[in-house]
Design an enzyme around this catalytic site. Structure first.
Site, PDB file in Angstrom:
ATOM      1  N   ARG A 178       1.848  28.711  15.303  1.00 46.09           N
ATOM      2  CA  ARG A 178       0.460  28.276  15.427  1.00 46.09           C
ATOM      3  C   ARG A 178      -0.371  28.774  14.247  1.00 46.09           C
ATOM      4  O   ARG A 178      -1.228  28.056  13.725  1.00 46.09           O
ATOM      5  CB  ARG A 178      -0.137  28.756  16.751  1.00 46.09           C
ATOM      6  CG  ARG A 178       0.408  28.020  17.966  1.00 46.09           C
ATOM      7  CD  ARG A 178      -0.041  28.665  19.260  1.00 46.09           C
ATOM      8  NE  ARG A 178      -1.481  28.564  19.458  1.00 46.09           N
ATOM      9  CZ  ARG A 178      -2.146  29.199  20.436  1.00 46.09           C
ATOM     10  NH1 ARG A 178      -1.479  29.990  21.280  1.00 46.09           N
ATOM     11  NH2 ARG A 178      -3.444  29.051  20.567  1.00 46.09           N
ATOM     12  N   CYS A 235      -7.176  35.390  18.698  1.00 45.88           N
ATOM     13  CA  CYS A 235      -5.999  34.696  19.264  1.00 45.88           C
ATOM     14  C   CYS A 235      -6.458  33.303  19.658  1.00 45.88           C
ATOM     15  O   CYS A 235      -7.226  32.667  18.948  1.00 45.88           O
ATOM     16  CB  CYS A 235      -5.405  35.475  20.437  1.00 45.88           C
ATOM     17  SG  CYS A 235      -6.532  35.707  21.822  1.00 45.88           S
TER      18      CYS A 235
END
Length: 277
Positions: A178, A235
Site C-alpha cells: 500500500r 496508517c
C-alpha cells in the site's frame, strides 16, 4: 508510575485486576474485513467496554475513528467510572490491535496511568485465567477529566507544515504494498501512495504473534529513525499507527504523535494533497 512499563504482562494483571482503583477496559474494534461481533463474548473479569467505534469516535467527521472532543471524552470515561487517579489497563480480544489506539487516546487526553496488556485476551486465556461473559457495570460515576495534550496529536495541517522538515520523521504503518502504491486501498475514493518523505514500517513487524517484540528487537526496527527527531505515525485510519507509536514509546522515544486522519484523509481525491509513490 504504577507499573515499571506501559506494557504489562498477564502475571502483573492477575495480581491487580480486582483492586478497586484499577479500571480494566476491553477496547476491541473490528478489523477490516473481520469481526468478533458474532463470536461468543469472552472477557477478562471486571472488564468495562471502551467503545472506540461509537462513544469515542467523532461521528460528525466523515473519517473513521476520529478523536472526539475533550467534553465528549470526559463524559464517556466518567460514565465508565474512571477517576483522575484510576489505574487504566487496556486490552483487546484480538491480541494487540486496538488497545494501543485507546492508549494513545488517553495520552492525548492527558492521562498518565495508562497501560496495555501484552497479548490481550489470547494471552490471558493461554494462562488459563478466569473468563467472564459479560461486562460489569460501574459502581459510580467517575471524576476523570480530559485535557487535550497537543504534544501527542497531528492533523492534516500539522503534517503539511512538517512533512519536508528534516527534523521530523513520518512513519507509515500500512503494508509495503500500500505504501508503494502497488496494492489498492481498502477504502473507496482514496488515491494510492504515501506522504512525501515518509518512511514505511508495517505495523505487524513490531509484533510476534499476539505480543510485542522484545525491546532489543524493537530498537533494531527503529534504529533508522533518529530518536531525537519528532516521530509522526500514520496508517489507514489511525489504529495501526498507534501500534507503532506505542512500540516507539516502549523503547524510550518521547517526541511521538499520531496523525489522526491518516491515509483516510490524506489520500482523498478531492483534497489533492501531495503524494509520492
Amino acid at each position: 508510575m504504577y507499573f515499571p512499563s506501559s506494557l504489562i504482562t498477564t502475571a502483573q494483571l492477575q495480581k491487580e485486576y480486582e483492586k478497586p482503583n484499577v479500571i480494566l477496559l476491553d477496547c476491541t474494534i473490528d478489523k477490516v474485513g473481520q469481526s468478533l461481533k458474532d463470536a461468543q463474548l469472552a472477557l477478562i473479569p471486571n472488564s468495562l467496554f471502551f467503545d472506540i467505534e461509537n462513544t469515542f469516535s467523532d461521528h460528525s467527521s466523515p473519517l473513521p475513528h476520529t478523536l472526539v472532543s475533550t467534553e465528549i471524552f470526559t463524559k464517556g470515561i466518567q460514565e465508565l467510572g474512571i477517576n483522575q487517579n484510576s489505574i487504566i489497563i487496556l486490552y483487546d480480544r484480538w491480541g494487540v490491535y486496538s488497545s494501543p489506539r485507546a492508549w494513545w487516546m488517553f495520552k492525548v487526553m492527558d492521562f498518565e496511568q495508562v497501560y496495555v496488556l501484552d497479548g490481550g485476551l489470547p494471552a490471558w486465556q493461554e494462562k488459563h485465567e478466569p473468563i467472564a461473559d459479560q461486562y460489569i457495570k460501574p459502581l459510580a460515576k467517575g471524576n476523570g477529566e480530559a485535557r487535550f495534550n497537543r504534544a501527542w496529536y497531528a492533523d492534516k495541517d500539522y503534517i503539511l507544515t512538517q512533512y519536508q522538515n528534516s527534523g521530523t520523521r513520518i512513519i507509515d504503518a500500512r503494508s509495503q504494498a500500500r505504501f508503494t502504491a502497488s496494492a489498492p486501498e481498502p477504502r473507496a475514493g482514496l488515491r494510492r501512495g504515501h506522504i512525501p518523505y515518509s518512511s514505511n514500517l508495517s505495523f505487524d513487524l513490531v509484533l510476534e504473534g499476539n505480543n510485542y517484540r522484545s525491546k532489543e528487537e524493537l530498537k533494531k526496527l527503529f534504529e533508522t529513525f533518529n530518536a531525537t527527531h519528532e516521530q509522526i505515525f500514520s496508517c489507514g485510519s489511525g489504529v495501526t499507527a498507534s501500534i507503532l507509536a506505542f512500540a516507539s514509546h516502549l523503547i524510550g522515544n518521547q517526541n511521538i504523535k499520531v496523525y489522526d486522519g491518516s491515509w483516510s484523509e490524506w489520500g482523498q481525491e478531492d483534497l489533492d494533497l501531495p503524494i509520492a509513490q
